[in-house]
Enzyme design. Structure first.
Site, PDB file in Angstrom:
ATOM      1  N   PRO A 378      -2.285 -27.515 -46.887  1.00 13.10           N
ATOM      2  CA  PRO A 378      -3.314 -27.752 -46.379  1.00 13.10           C
ATOM      3  C   PRO A 378      -3.294 -27.453 -44.849  1.00 13.10           C
ATOM      4  CG  PRO A 378      -2.364 -29.732 -46.890  1.00 13.10           C
ATOM      5  CD  PRO A 378      -1.512 -28.850 -47.296  1.00 13.10           C
ATOM      6  N   GLN A 432      -7.089 -33.117 -49.070  1.00 17.61           N
ATOM      7  CA  GLN A 432      -6.225 -33.904 -48.354  1.00 17.61           C
ATOM      8  C   GLN A 432      -7.102 -34.746 -47.415  1.00 17.61           C
ATOM      9  OE1 GLN A 432      -3.898 -32.509 -44.748  1.00 17.61           O
ATOM     10  NE2 GLN A 432      -2.110 -33.010 -46.022  1.00 17.61           N
ATOM     11  N   CYS A 463       0.277 -35.583 -39.859  1.00 19.14           N
ATOM     12  CA  CYS A 463      -0.526 -34.930 -38.717  1.00 19.14           C
ATOM     13  C   CYS A 463       0.185 -35.576 -37.409  1.00 19.14           C
ATOM     14  CB  CYS A 463      -1.945 -35.213 -38.736  1.00 19.14           C
ATOM     15  SG  CYS A 463      -2.917 -34.464 -37.574  1.00 19.14           S
ATOM     16  N   HIS A 532       7.815 -32.557 -44.671  1.00 22.41           N
ATOM     17  CA  HIS A 532       8.111 -31.453 -43.578  1.00 22.41           C
ATOM     18  C   HIS A 532       9.581 -31.922 -42.886  1.00 22.41           C
ATOM     19  CE1 HIS A 532       6.128 -29.025 -39.949  1.00 22.41           C
ATOM     20  NE2 HIS A 532       7.380 -28.548 -40.234  1.00 22.41           N
ATOM     21  N   ASN A 564       9.014 -28.708 -47.113  1.00 25.66           N
ATOM     22  CA  ASN A 564       8.364 -27.711 -46.182  1.00 25.66           C
ATOM     23  C   ASN A 564       8.974 -27.489 -44.886  1.00 25.66           C
ATOM     24  OD1 ASN A 564       5.601 -28.469 -44.232  1.00 25.66           O
ATOM     25  ND2 ASN A 564       5.902 -26.504 -45.208  1.00 25.66           N
ATOM     26  N   GLY A 565       8.735 -26.237 -44.496  1.00 25.35           N
ATOM     27  CA  GLY A 565       9.213 -25.870 -43.261  1.00 25.35           C
ATOM     28  C   GLY A 565      10.436 -24.683 -43.058  1.00 25.35           C
ATOM     29  N   ALA A 587       3.314 -22.994 -45.064  1.00 24.25           N
ATOM     30  CA  ALA A 587       2.420 -23.317 -44.392  1.00 24.25           C
ATOM     31  C   ALA A 587       2.130 -22.207 -43.438  1.00 24.25           C
ATOM     32  CB  ALA A 587       2.461 -24.642 -43.649  1.00 24.25           C
TER      33      ALA A 587
END
Length: 717
Positions: A378, A432, A463, A532, A564-565, A587
């Site tokens: 997202p 999300q 976030c 992440h 993620n990353g 992402a």
């Protein structure tokens, strides 16, 4: 042998490298010929330079060093300018509608037979001739809406109007093409006017959420939800850790009063009432149904009407004004809305069955089977519906809408609900939510469960921006474990689809806490966690910690954990999968090169040409005009999101220009000359060049046009 690139700089072949001044001069010149002339002129100046001048420049200074070297040292001694970080919070917010001073009334645009309902108070124009006199020139001879759907609902306001306007400014119709799309549901999850009114006037009934919140206020801490008691009744609970009952974890047996209260909290119907309410053929009696529904917390007629409108057939934005809504209830929505309340929230046919009045137990919930699939993250601002369509075309398996703030959804804000829209090509789609408190998050989850069609709901606990963090949301929830638990348990108790969570390694850079939270998140009922590999303090700088992600994946088992990353090539994806994660979320890599999904699936590097990349941009603009509209407002909104995306696309370095593969996501691209003018233009990090690309696709910008990207700088360090 080529010289090694500086640390943190991508290794571009030496023959393509140029200086910053040469790069921008080439783009200003518009081609290679002018640049060659300039290079020849510089060579002539060097040849004609007097020998004495050259010797003087090479004379050593008082310290024994040449003047050129001293000048370089002076430049190095100057304080380095701090790289801009974060968002451009003070940027001008130019709304697309501000570019059009005189707008035509929608009653005229949509061809309504009656007069405008606002009468003389209407602030829009009603004279078509007066509007056309001030309307800017058309941008092209083909309208994507007319070519795709056979009709353009924007009529004379369309910026490609000459493609479908006949004599007397009559809007033409391609009947054969329009008939092919009639009754097809292209975009779902819209906000109906009835539902918006219910939310704004606070008339929407949150039955299951209120039951859960009453349990919290009674001091049960979110553990006395129906989910945990019901799992204890399952004869064969599945292996998912989210299905483990809290009482069994503590080594206790469920108490009768706990079971009784949990059944009440879920609105479980009384067997006697069910027996008495059915006749010989199993049809419920109207009066008994009415009384039993009232006891079980059935929604009011207004709420039923609102949810009917929300479940109606949603048209694509381009066709909203030309079609009438039809109701197409989904089986899973029927099951969830009837079982939760004891009364259907949308019209049904036939007698009630056990599936209609019995709520799904957690072990019977639909499972999220996405292990090994490619998950598009997202992405705020850039992860819009047209961009997701691009990624789906290149092989993304799972997509998720942009982060939506739960309080804005509960208030019925149209702009926030637009983030939930789902295109029909998105076969596995989730939304999300961001929030800081269990009451708003649980209510919002119940609202979405009854009104939209999704496969999962994700909780944003990653976030890093201050606006969210300082209010207790995003990464702040990692330090507020009690609220975090209540949110996960509450949302899981009211949703009929899986709940997933996205987190970071922690808040502080060198203090990882994800490994402590992940086993607890599994116990709270989450179906999946995405990690992440950076902390909040890191934002997007430095490299993601994949070794820590691997450690957390072992702790999460058997609950799936996605990593993620820093994934920008198929080699990066292969290394990530070797860490033991269930899948990978992509992402920024998708923003820089959306064809990354194809590269991963085909296990190859794609040396994509500039013309192919330009066709991708052209498809994005067509999807944007289809989604946001082809009038001036829609064109400028499409341009805005295109420019935001170009601020990421410029970081891509073509495969054929690299000294060695693959490109790393945190390596800064140097100034280089592409293999053609368009490739060089796409490599520019100058906003004026991005605007030039948008003008190639959407025509000239309005006279008062301004643009500043959302992010001040990229994350290279």
């Amino acid at each position: 042998m080529a010289a090694a690139a500086a640390p943190g700089v991508a290794p571009v072949r030496a023959r393509f490298l140029i200086s910053k001044e040469q790069f921008h001069a080439y783009l200003r010149a518009g081609g290679k010929e002018e640049e060659e002339e300039k290079e020849e002129k510089e060579e002539e100046e060097q040849v004609s330079e007097p020998p004495a001048k050259r010797v003087k420049a090479e004379e050593p200074g008082q310290d024994g060093e040449s003047r050129g070297d001293a000048g370089e040292e002076e430049e190095e001694e100057r304080p380095e300018k701090k790289r801009a970080r974060g968002q451009n919070k003070s940027r001008l917010c130019m709304k697309p509608k501000s570019y059009e001073q005189s707008r035509l009334c929608p009653s005229v645009t949509q061809g309504c037979g009656g007069q405008c309902r606002f009468g003389p108070r209407c602030r829009f124009l009603h004279d078509v001739s007066e509007y056309l006199a001030a309307k800017p020139a058309d941008l092209g001879g083909r309208c994507v809406l007319f070519d795709t759907f056979g009709r353009c609902p924007y009529g004379v306001t369309c910026r490609f109007g000459r493609a479908h306007l006949g004599e007397g400014h009559q809007n033409l119709l391609n009947a054969a093409l329009a008939q092919q799309w009639e009754g097809k549901l292209l975009v779902r999850n819209g906000l109906s006017k009835d539902l918006q009114q219910q939310l704004r006037k606070r008339r929407f009934s949150f039955q299951k959420a209120e039951e859960f919140l009453r349990g919290l206020r009674a001091g049960k801490g979110g553990k006395a939800t129906g989910g945990s008691a019901e799992v204890a009744e399952c004869s064969a609970p599945q292996e998912g850790l989210g299905d483990s009952p809290v009482l069994q974890e503590q080594g206790e047996d469920p108490k009768p009063e706990t079971l009784q209260s949990s059944q009440k909290a879920e609105g479980a119907p009384n067997p006697e009432v069910l027996q008495n309410s059915q006749g010989a053929e199993g049809d419920p009696k109207a009066e008994v149904l009415q009384s039993s529904q009232g006891a079980e917390g059935a929604p009011s007629p207004e709420v039923l009407n609102s949810s009917q409108g929300a479940e109606g057939a949603l048209r694509p934005e381009a066709l909203q004004s030309s079609q009438k809504a039809e109701v197409h209830p989904r089986p899973e929505v029927l099951q969830s809305s009837q079982g939760a309340e004891g009364a259907p929230s949308i019209p049904t046919l036939g007698p009630l069955t056990d599936e209609d009045v019995t709520k799904l137990r957690p072990c019977e919930k639909k499972k999220l089977e996405i292990q090994g699939k490619l998950y598009l993250a997202p992405l705020t601002t850039c992860g819009n519906l047209p961009f997701r369509r691009i990624c789906k075309r290149f092989g993304a398996d799972v997509t998720c809408g942009e982060m939506a703030v739960c309080t804005n959804l509960l208030q019925g804000q149209s702009s926030e609900w637009a983030l939930l829209k789902r295109h029909h090509t998105e076969d596995i789609f989730g939304v999300q939510l961001e929030g800081a408190f269990p009451d708003t998050m649980t209510k919002c989850a119940e609202l979405l469960n009854r009104t939209i069609d999704v496969d999962f709901v994700d909780i944003n606990v990653g976030c890093p921006i201050d606006l969210v963090y300082k209010k207790g949301g995003g990464c702040a929830l990692m330090t507020r474990s009690n609220k975090f638990e209540q949110i996960v348990r509450g949302m899981n108790s009211v949703l009929d689809v899986p709940v997933t969570v996205k987190i970071r390694t922690g808040v502080q850079e060198k203090v990882n806490v994800a490994h402590k939270l992940i086993p607890r998140i599994r116990e709270w009922g989450a179906s999946m966690v995405t990690l992440h590999g950076r902390s909040r303090e890191q934002r997007y700088t430095r490299s993601a910690d994949w070794h820590y992600i691997a450690e957390c994946a072992r702790l999460a088992s058997p609950m799936p954990l996605f990593g993620n990353g820093d994934i920008l090539s198929y080699e990066d994806a292969n290394r990530a999968m070797q860490m033991g994660v269930s899948g990978i979320m992509i992402a920024r890599g998708a923003l820089i090169k959306p064809w990354l999904f194809t590269e991963i699936k085909e296990q190859r590097h794609w040396d994509i040409s500039s013309s192919e990349r330009f066709e991708i941009l052209k498809d994005f603009t067509n999807y944007g005009l289809e989604h946001w509209g082809s009038d001036t407002q829609g064109v400028e909104k499409t341009r805005k999101f295109l420019l935001e995306w170009l601020s990421f696309l410029c970081r891509y370095i073509p495969v054929g220009l690299l000294e060695h593969l693959p490109q790393k996501i945190n390596e800064r691209p140097p100034y280089y000359l592409g293999r053609d003018y368009l490739e060089t233009l796409m490599a520019s990090q100058n906003m004026d060049d991005w605007i030039k690309i948008s003008e190639l696709l959407l025509g000239p910008v309005p006279p008062s046009f301004t643009f500043l990207p959302k992010h001040k700088a990229n994350s290279y360090r």
